[in-house]
Design an enzyme around this catalytic site. Structure first.
Site, PDB file in Angstrom:
ATOM      1  N   TYR A 146       0.816  -1.212   0.000  1.00  0.00           N
ATOM      2  CA  TYR A 146       0.000   0.000   0.000  1.00  0.00           C
ATOM      3  C   TYR A 146       0.850   1.264   0.000  1.00  0.00           C
ATOM      4  O   TYR A 146       0.449   2.283  -0.558  1.00  0.00           O
ATOM      5  CB  TYR A 146      -0.903   0.027   1.243  1.00  0.00           C
ATOM      6  CG  TYR A 146      -2.133  -0.827   1.150  1.00  0.00           C
ATOM      7  CD1 TYR A 146      -2.036  -2.202   0.955  1.00  0.00           C
ATOM      8  CD2 TYR A 146      -3.393  -0.275   1.269  1.00  0.00           C
ATOM      9  CE1 TYR A 146      -3.171  -2.987   0.882  1.00  0.00           C
ATOM     10  CE2 TYR A 146      -4.536  -1.059   1.206  1.00  0.00           C
ATOM     11  CZ  TYR A 146      -4.418  -2.409   1.010  1.00  0.00           C
ATOM     12  OH  TYR A 146      -5.549  -3.174   0.943  1.00  0.00           O
ATOM     13  N   LYS A 196       3.787 -15.578   3.925  1.00  0.00           N
ATOM     14  CA  LYS A 196       3.958 -16.253   2.627  1.00  0.00           C
ATOM     15  C   LYS A 196       5.457 -16.366   2.375  1.00  0.00           C
ATOM     16  O   LYS A 196       5.982 -15.914   1.362  1.00  0.00           O
ATOM     17  CB  LYS A 196       3.236 -15.407   1.544  1.00  0.00           C
ATOM     18  CG  LYS A 196       3.198 -16.005   0.156  1.00  0.00           C
ATOM     19  CD  LYS A 196       2.230 -17.146  -0.013  1.00  0.00           C
ATOM     20  CE  LYS A 196       2.366 -17.780  -1.380  1.00  0.00           C
ATOM     21  NZ  LYS A 196       1.568 -19.029  -1.530  1.00  0.00           N
ATOM     22  N   ASP A 228      -2.388 -18.593   2.204  1.00  0.00           N
ATOM     23  CA  ASP A 228      -3.380 -19.289   1.377  1.00  0.00           C
ATOM     24  C   ASP A 228      -4.089 -20.382   2.181  1.00  0.00           C
ATOM     25  O   ASP A 228      -5.306 -20.542   2.129  1.00  0.00           O
ATOM     26  CB  ASP A 228      -2.764 -19.824   0.070  1.00  0.00           C
ATOM     27  CG  ASP A 228      -1.432 -20.531   0.252  1.00  0.00           C
ATOM     28  OD1 ASP A 228      -0.895 -20.544   1.382  1.00  0.00           O
ATOM     29  OD2 ASP A 228      -0.911 -21.085  -0.742  1.00  0.00           O
ATOM     30  N   ASP A 252      -6.117  -7.090   4.682  1.00  0.00           N
ATOM     31  CA  ASP A 252      -7.275  -6.540   3.963  1.00  0.00           C
ATOM     32  C   ASP A 252      -8.159  -7.687   3.487  1.00  0.00           C
ATOM     33  O   ASP A 252      -9.379  -7.687   3.695  1.00  0.00           O
ATOM     34  CB  ASP A 252      -6.785  -5.711   2.764  1.00  0.00           C
ATOM     35  CG  ASP A 252      -7.948  -5.147   1.964  1.00  0.00           C
ATOM     36  OD1 ASP A 252      -8.914  -4.671   2.591  1.00  0.00           O
ATOM     37  OD2 ASP A 252      -7.902  -5.201   0.718  1.00  0.00           O
ATOM     38  N   ASP A 256     -11.936  -9.303   5.257  1.00  0.00           N
ATOM     39  CA  ASP A 256     -13.229  -9.379   4.557  1.00  0.00           C
ATOM     40  C   ASP A 256     -13.751 -10.817   4.571  1.00  0.00           C
ATOM     41  O   ASP A 256     -14.960 -11.052   4.652  1.00  0.00           O
ATOM     42  CB  ASP A 256     -13.106  -8.892   3.107  1.00  0.00           C
ATOM     43  CG  ASP A 256     -13.532  -7.427   2.950  1.00  0.00           C
ATOM     44  OD1 ASP A 256     -13.363  -6.651   3.916  1.00  0.00           O
ATOM     45  OD2 ASP A 256     -14.042  -7.052   1.872  1.00  0.00           O
TER      46      ASP A 256
HETATM   47  C1  IPM Z   1     -10.181  -1.477   4.062  1.00  0.00           C
HETATM   48  C2  IPM Z   1     -10.347  -0.983   2.646  1.00  0.00           C
HETATM   49  C3  IPM Z   1      -9.175  -0.112   2.261  1.00  0.00           C
HETATM   50  C4  IPM Z   1      -7.927  -0.988   2.318  1.00  0.00           C
HETATM   51  C5  IPM Z   1      -9.279   0.581   0.892  1.00  0.00           C
HETATM   52  C6  IPM Z   1     -10.581   1.301   0.715  1.00  0.00           C
HETATM   53  C7  IPM Z   1      -8.120   1.498   0.660  1.00  0.00           C
HETATM   54  O1  IPM Z   1     -10.540  -2.046   1.772  1.00  0.00           O
HETATM   55  O2  IPM Z   1     -10.094  -0.626   4.977  1.00  0.00           O
HETATM   56  O3  IPM Z   1     -10.165  -2.691   4.266  1.00  0.00           O
HETATM   57  O4  IPM Z   1      -7.631  -1.704   1.350  1.00  0.00           O
HETATM   58  O5  IPM Z   1      -7.239  -0.930   3.335  1.00  0.00           O
HETATM   59 MN    MN Z   2     -10.773  -3.945   2.727  1.00  0.00          MN
END
Ligand code: IPM
Ligand code: MN
Ligand code: NAD
Length: 365
Positions: A146, A196, A228, A252, A256
């Site tokens: 990032y 990894k 993975d 990230d 999710d």
């Molecule tokens: C998160 C989001 C952000 C990230 C994006 C929107 C930059 O997906 O906070 O998880 O990838 O960190």
């Molecule tokens: Mn995210």
């Protein structure tokens, strides 16, 4: 009277809708604890870009600088709408990453929690869930791909190319490792290190430093898992995890997936902690697909308030009551649309309906 300044960044999409519910709860907490939360709203995200010409305007920076803590709604536009903003000004690159960099919020806490009584919200089978889901992802938030060097252009063969680098130095790894070990020490004393190292040199260094920091925490057992494989275990046996630590991009994606196994990203709050300043935001995005319909689940935003109460204002008891109030609303058979299919035996409620019920429940405690 104790007084705290809180910058309020509504953000985009469902941001203002879920923020309104978070403020409802924050106001109730202020009233019953005789605290003054001075709320300082400020433009941030795509909405700010269109109104102020920048997604992180100077006035917002000043307000955030002044605040004791920052409460942030999700930002971002749909894939198509995003194209209306120049790439580097889009709210992710133009506001969110600069916010993280400005306050060096390297430690991102993303709890993945579902009590047994709410296991029906999860897509996982009851025999996999067992006693519920309860682990925390600690994601490094200001390093890696990032924030590494980026280059785009035309190479010697006349082809377009891109180069982005995954950068960490040992100090960056050490400080997030300490946060993870400290967290593990307060919980079950097991730390899953996600990496990894079979491919990435960054993970080789990462693991080396994890090993060095581990020497100061002999009571914490470290388990190393390739990222993975970790993705699979999150679905097949999430109960093995308690504290997981990982670099920015892995965090990230796996966080999710954490939302996925709970049943909705709407159940994912987070805290982003830096040396001097912290901000709190849902882990999810602005959900353009459901914005403006009052069907978003504000649990993630109210949960971010609970994390702020605990981590910025030392109000752990009150934070626990907020969590409990939200969970008891669900336990009474209410659900927001993200968590239940049409026809399910639940009382479907709107975004503000959930906020109202949580406020009522909290007032009882
Ligand atoms: C998160 C989001 C952000 C990230 C994006 C929107 C930059 O997906 O906070 O998880 O990838 O960190
Ligand atoms: Mn995210
Ligand atoms: P998203 O997280 O916004 O949505 C993914 C899915 O989850 C959608 O179906 C959405 O409706 C659902 N969802 C998310 N939050 C919910 C909630 N509280 N209640 C009910 N359902 C919810 O991801 P996306 O659609 O890929 O991204 C949309 C925008 O958000 C993009 O511009 C992205 O860059 C941005 N984004 C911002 C942040 C942030 O501000 N920290 C985080 C992730 C994504």
């Amino acid at each position: 009277m104790t007084s705290y300044k809180i910058a309020i960044l509504d953000g985009d999409g469902i941001g203002p809708e879920i923020m309104a519910e978070a403020i409802k709860i924050l106001s109730l907490v202020a009233e019953r604890n005789d605290i003054n939360f001075e709320l300082m709203p400020a433009p941030f995200g795509a909405t700010a870009y269109f109104s102020h010409g920048h997604s992180f305007p100077e006035e917002t920076k000043a307000i955030c600088d002044e605040a004791d803590a920052i409460l942030k709604g999700p930002i971002g536009l749909s894939h198509e709408e995003s194209k209306k903003i120049p790439v580097d000004m889009q709210p992710e690159r133009g506001a969110l990453l600069p916010l993280r960099r400005r306050y060096n919020t390297f430690a991102n806490f993303r709890p993945v929690f579902l009590p047994k009584g709410l296991a029906h919200f999860s897509p996982l089978k009851p025999e996999i869930i067992g006693e519920g889901i309860d682990f925390i992802i600690i994601r490094e938030l200001v390093g890696g791909l990032y924030f590494g060097k980026k280059e785009t252009g035309i190479n010697e063969d006349g082809k377009r190319f891109v180069n982005e680098t995954l950068e960490y130095d040992e100090d960056q790894i050490k400080r997030i490792a300490k946060v993870a070990f400290n967290t593990a020490q307060k919980r079950k004393k097991v730390l899953h290190n996600i990496h990894k190292s079979n491919v990435l040199k960054s993970s080789v260094l990462w693991n080396e430093v994890i090993g060095e920091v581990a020497e100061d925490y002999p009571d914490v057992e470290v388990k190393h898992i390739l990222v993975d494989a970790a993705a699979t275990y999150l679905c097949l046996n999430p109960g093995q995890f308690d504290v997981m630590v990982m670099e920015n991009m892995f965090g990230d994606i796996l966080s999710d997936q954490g939302g996925g196994i709970l049943g909705s990203l709407g159940l994912m709050p987070s805290a982003c902690i830096g040396p001097k300043k912290a901000y709190y935001e849902p882990s999810h995005g602005s959900a353009p697909d459901i914005a403006g319909q009052s069907i978003a689940n504000p649990y993630s935003m109210i949960g971010s308030v609970a994390m702020m109460l605990e981590m910025s204002f030392d109000m752990e008891d009150e934070a626990k009551k907020v969590w409990y109030a939200m969970q008891s609303v669900f336990a009474q058979g209410y659900s927001t649309p993200d968590l239940s299919k049409p026809g399910a035996d639940v009382n479907m409620i709107s975004t503000d309906g959930f906020g109202d019920l949580v406020a009522t429940e909290l007032a009882k405690q």
